[in-house]
Scaffold this motif. Structure first.
Motif, PDB file in Angstrom:
ATOM      1  N   CYS A  33       0.825  -1.205   0.000  1.00  0.00           N
ATOM      2  CA  CYS A  33       0.000   0.000   0.000  1.00  0.00           C
ATOM      3  C   CYS A  33       0.866   1.264   0.000  1.00  0.00           C
ATOM      4  CB  CYS A  33      -0.922   0.009   1.212  1.00  0.00           C
ATOM      5  SG  CYS A  33      -1.977  -1.446   1.305  1.00  0.00           S
ATOM      6  N   CYS A  41      -8.927   1.756  -2.767  1.00  0.00           N
ATOM      7  CA  CYS A  41      -9.731   1.084  -1.723  1.00  0.00           C
ATOM      8  C   CYS A  41     -10.317   2.094  -0.739  1.00  0.00           C
ATOM      9  CB  CYS A  41      -8.874   0.057  -0.990  1.00  0.00           C
ATOM     10  SG  CYS A  41      -7.397   0.786  -0.273  1.00  0.00           S
ATOM     11  N   CYS A  74      -7.755  -3.278  -6.427  1.00  0.00           N
ATOM     12  CA  CYS A  74      -6.391  -3.313  -5.901  1.00  0.00           C
ATOM     13  C   CYS A  74      -5.451  -3.891  -6.946  1.00  0.00           C
ATOM     14  CB  CYS A  74      -6.324  -4.141  -4.622  1.00  0.00           C
ATOM     15  SG  CYS A  74      -4.649  -4.201  -3.944  1.00  0.00           S
TER      16      CYS A  74
HETATM   17  S1  SF4 Z   1      -5.605  -0.471  -3.507  1.00  0.00           S
HETATM   18 FE1  SF4 Z   1      -4.500  -2.250  -2.669  1.00  0.00          FE
HETATM   19  S2  SF4 Z   1      -2.352  -1.664  -2.618  1.00  0.00           S
HETATM   20 FE2  SF4 Z   1      -3.554   0.211  -2.912  1.00  0.00          FE
HETATM   21  S3  SF4 Z   1      -3.814   1.014  -0.840  1.00  0.00           S
HETATM   22 FE3  SF4 Z   1      -5.607  -0.261  -1.281  1.00  0.00          FE
HETATM   23  S4  SF4 Z   1      -5.123  -2.330  -0.520  1.00  0.00           S
HETATM   24 FE4  SF4 Z   1      -3.213  -1.138  -0.641  1.00  0.00          FE
END
Ligand code: SF4
Ligand code: SF4
Length: 96
Positions: A33, A41, A74
């Motif tokens: 992240c 997300c 994600c």
């Molecule tokens: S989209 Fe995936 S990688 Fe990006 S912040 Fe959210 S959980 Fe983390």
């Protein structure tokens, strides 16, 4: 007959959750992240299970609505595992 309109918050408050303590059905590794620039997300989770705390993404599975949206959006590897909760656990949707 009148149809009562509910706000999203009122509808969410109707749901029941059986939390499988210690056995999250979604795993998030926030080392990925940190490299994720957009962090979708945080915007798309209808239950706000993803939050930004002190610049880091934190995830709480207890209020998950099992919609699967975080799994789809994600792209940077943070969601390392996504499953439905075990039988008898998870959300129960209710209308009233
Ligand atoms: S989209 Fe995936 S990688 Fe990006 S912040 Fe959210 S959980 Fe983390
Ligand atoms: S499955 Fe849906 S409700 Fe659950 S954490 Fe992902 S986006 Fe949020």
């Amino acid at each position: 007959m009148t149809i009562k309109k509910f706000s999203p918050e009122e509808l969410l408050a109707l749901d029941k959750f059986a939390v499988d303590e210690g056995k999250p059905h979604i795993l998030v590794d926030n080392k990925y992240c940190a490299k994720c620039e957009i962090k979708p997300c945080l915007l798309v989770c209808p239950a706000r299970c993803y939050r930004l705390k002190d610049g880091n993404v934190s995830f709480e599975y207890a209020g998950c609505l099992e919609c699967g949206t975080c799994r789809v959006v994600c792209k940077d590897g943070g969601v390392t595992s996504w499953n439905y909760p075990r039988a008898t656990f998870g959300v129960t949707f209710r209308c009233s």
